[in-house]
Design an enzyme around this catalytic site. Sequence first.
Site, short mmCIF file in Angstrom:
data_model
loop_
_atom_site.label_atom_id
_atom_site.label_comp_id
_atom_site.label_asym_id
_atom_site.label_seq_id
_atom_site.Cartn_x
_atom_site.Cartn_y
_atom_site.Cartn_z
N CYS A 78 92.69 -18.22 24.12
CA CYS A 78 92.58 -19.11 22.97
C CYS A 78 92.70 -20.59 23.33
O CYS A 78 92.03 -21.42 22.74
CB CYS A 78 93.58 -18.72 21.89
SG CYS A 78 95.30 -18.68 22.40
N HIS A 122 99.11 -18.12 19.44
CA HIS A 122 97.68 -18.40 19.32
C HIS A 122 97.46 -19.90 19.12
O HIS A 122 98.32 -20.61 18.61
CB HIS A 122 97.11 -17.62 18.12
CG HIS A 122 95.62 -17.68 18.02
ND1 HIS A 122 94.76 -17.38 19.05
CD2 HIS A 122 94.82 -18.01 16.97
CE1 HIS A 122 93.51 -17.52 18.65
NE2 HIS A 122 93.52 -17.91 17.39
N ASP A 138 88.79 -21.40 13.89
CA ASP A 138 89.19 -20.59 15.04
C ASP A 138 87.97 -20.17 15.86
O ASP A 138 87.23 -19.27 15.46
CB ASP A 138 89.96 -19.36 14.59
CG ASP A 138 90.67 -18.68 15.73
OD1 ASP A 138 90.37 -18.98 16.90
OD2 ASP A 138 91.52 -17.82 15.47
#
Length: 174
Positions: A78, A122, A138
């Site tokens: 991520c 995250h 995202d």
Amino acid sequence: NREAAMRTLFEQGSGDSRYRRLYQTALRVAGRPRNPYAAVVALEVWFRSGSFSYDETPPVKRGVPPLVAFLDHRHGYCQHFAGAMALMLRYLGVPARVGAGFTSGRYNHSKKEWTVSDTNAHTWVEAWFAGYGWLPFDPTPGRGRLTSSYTSSSLYFDTSGATNAFVGVSAVAL
């Protein structure tokens, strides 16, 4: 006059010229977006499109900055996705930052409690829009869906309503 400013940045040594590829890729993916929102969603869709893979142990290229190498091998976690997207948006003139926190974890129905651990850490991208503030996006594929309707990573994203925002966006992104 952003293109001239970016050319100066990379050519006169005030920016690391190795990152020029991120800028060029952002231009190719976003095209000439009608507005900042179109650029943000175009990049988010591009990262989540299937040509990138979530990988907690991506390859390392010595002498190449991690975000530049990430564009080559298209494997990362991520932080790679969020860092690359945020930098690309900034190169396009869209205020962006990396947000960090945790996904929801696991819910135990019998105990009626959530368990959130370090594996739920995250990062994502937040872009600034006048009148709306910082909105999350995202770019990491396979990391769940956001509940907001304004991001392509949401199950509730209204593609028909977003069509006008994408006039001028490269077909590469869509």
